[in-house]
Motif scaffolding. Structure first.
Motif, short mmCIF file in Angstrom:
data_model
loop_
_atom_site.label_atom_id
_atom_site.label_comp_id
_atom_site.label_asym_id
_atom_site.label_seq_id
_atom_site.Cartn_x
_atom_site.Cartn_y
_atom_site.Cartn_z
N MET A 3 8.07 12.90 3.61
CA MET A 3 7.18 11.72 4.18
C MET A 3 6.05 12.10 4.79
N LYS A 4 6.45 13.12 5.86
CA LYS A 4 5.36 13.63 6.63
C LYS A 4 4.35 14.42 5.83
N LYS A 5 4.58 15.01 4.62
CA LYS A 5 3.73 15.72 3.90
C LYS A 5 2.86 14.60 3.19
N ALA A 6 3.39 13.40 2.81
CA ALA A 6 2.84 12.38 1.94
C ALA A 6 1.92 11.67 2.92
N GLY A 7 1.67 11.93 4.16
CA GLY A 7 0.90 11.07 4.94
C GLY A 7 1.56 9.99 5.54
N ASP A 42 0.78 -1.04 0.06
CA ASP A 42 -0.03 0.09 -0.14
C ASP A 42 0.81 1.15 -0.02
N VAL A 43 1.97 1.25 0.88
CA VAL A 43 2.89 2.50 0.77
C VAL A 43 3.77 2.66 -0.44
N LEU A 44 4.18 1.35 -1.03
CA LEU A 44 4.94 1.53 -2.15
C LEU A 44 4.04 1.90 -3.24
#
Length: 429
Positions: free
Chosen positions: A309-313, A252-254
């Motif tokens: 990473m933080k901006k991408a959720g 899901d992340v990738l």
């Protein structure tokens, strides 16, 4: 000098535990035992399991007529004394080769044929177990599984040659020199073609890494708590998971972040595997081992990844050094099983890694100069280092402060130092 029989080798959690009261130097260590140099011409291998010592002794005795076997001098319940070779391994010898020499190919084929004629069931040898003496004379060590494992074709040899990009060169020479042997190998691989969808990778339980099948010929390039990674071509690898749930979490992340430059390209996925790009280059932990200081460029790249990473959720904002690879396309970050499920707003493992390398202070100073707000968020609370690290720091404070503190007993400080060394050693593996 004390007798080598006083050396004790036992199995530990992650490595062998060696008690060596002698002056004989340790020159090698594997899964079965440790090797110590006795003289310019002799060494002793001491085993953790007496059965394995017996198996290797039997194989060495059976192969004494073979010119590539080490000479056997003495055997015991848990040891064998054999010939010592002060020479490079074949892996080291071929390191800078763009093709495999025909002379080496002929000698390898001769060794494999001789093993077969000697009724060994394991007609194979990894490159690290083959030594290259003068005039390219080859010697093969580690024969504990010579009559146990079934390798009718040289699976480990071909696997190692594939890793150093010499497999195709070797096979083309085999096809020319021994076409019948080549056809036999070809039939075997056609029959046992690599289908990673059916590779058994099972969870090792709480706190343990996954278990993999040792007979798989593809190069195993990584193994952890969630899965095992195999290289399947020059530019591709596959991660096979012990649990489908972990596969789904990372998939899901990738797949949701393929647009991010630090996320590896994904080619194919299944219920228990993800096929992705193979990353060529060292990880950041390996790279920083050779650096005397931390460059601002590395700090900026790490900071950019963490902020993105933080901006991408992402919920777990962390980037352990061993999970970041330096490639021609920039930094690539692997292992995202918990990126969406584990809440962590500070890169605590990165802090710990940089602390162990001696770079945490300079990293935080550089972050403060680049992004004061992020620095303030990261340092508004004390950074929790491991208990052993904290204990060491508390026992090595400034002399003036130390006088005001209760002194630790010398034996306790010695214990702390030992625990810290072991802690750092484990983290760097």
């Amino acid at each position: 000098m004390k007798e080598f029989k006083t050396i004790k080798v036992t199995k530990g959690i992650k490595t062998l535990i060696i008690d060596n009261p002698t002056n004989y130097p340790l020159i090698g260590m594997g899964s079965q035992g440790a090797v110590f140099k006795l003289s310019e011409g002799k060494c002793v291998k001491i085993y953790t399991d007496q059965l394995q010592a017996k198996m290797e002794a039997e194989a060495l005795k059976a192969g004494q007529h073979l010119p590539f076997f080490p000479r056997l001098y003495e055997t015991g319940a848990n040891f064998v004394v054999m010939e010592y070779f002060n020479a490079p391994t074949l892996k080291e010898y071929l390191r800078n080769c763009t093709y495999i020499p025909e002379s080496i190919t002929k000698k390898l084929l001769s060794i494999l044929n001789a093993m077969k004629d000697a009724d060994f069931t394991m007609v194979d040898a990894p490159l690290r177990h083959i030594f290259v003496l003068e005039n390219e004379e080859l010697k093969v060590v580690d024969h504990v599984n010579a009559f146990k494992r079934q390798h009718p074709v040289p699976l480990k040899l071909l696997r190692d040659l594939n890793i150093i990009l010499l497999k195709d060169s070797f096979l083309s020479r085999v096809k020319k020199l021994e076409p019948d042997t080549f056809k036999t190998w070809e039939k075997y691989f056609d029959k046992n073609s690599f289908d990673y969808k059916n590779i058994p990778v099972t969870s090792g339980g709480s706190g343990k890494g996954v278990k993999v099948e040792s007979s798989v010929t593809q190069p195993l390039i990584g193994k952890g708590h969630q899965g095992a990674v195999y290289r399947i071509s020059e530019d591709k690898c596959v991660k096979i998971y012990g649990k489908p749930g972990h596969c789904k979490q990372e998939k899901d992340v990738l797949l949701a972040n393929q647009h991010l430059s630090f996320i590896p390209t994904v080619y194919k996925t299944g219920d228990q595997y993800v096929e992705m790009e193979y990353l060529i280059g060292p990880n950041l932990n390996q790279y920083l081992k050779k650096q005397s200081n931390l460059s601002e460029d590395i700090t900026k790249r790490l900071l950019d990844i963490l902020k993105t990473m933080k901006k991408a959720g992402f919920k777990q904002i962390d980037a352990p050094l061993r999970h970041i690879f330096l490639t021609n396309q920039g930094f690539k970050f692997v292992d995202h099983v918990y990126s969406y499920t584990r809440v962590q707003d500070r890169p605590l493992e990165l802090f710990q890694n940089l602390h162990e390398r001696g770079f945490l202070e300079s990293f935080l100073e550089q972050v403060r100069a680049l992004d004061h707000k992020t620095h303030a968020n990261w340092t508004k609370e004390p950074i929790p280092l491991s208990e052993v690290v904290q204990a060491i720091e508390e026992s090595t404070v400034d002399k003036n402060q130390r006088r005001k503190k209760e002194k630790l007993p010398e034996e306790k400080k010695s214990w702390f130092r030992k625990e810290y060394r072991n802690h750092v050693k484990d983290r760097r593996k």
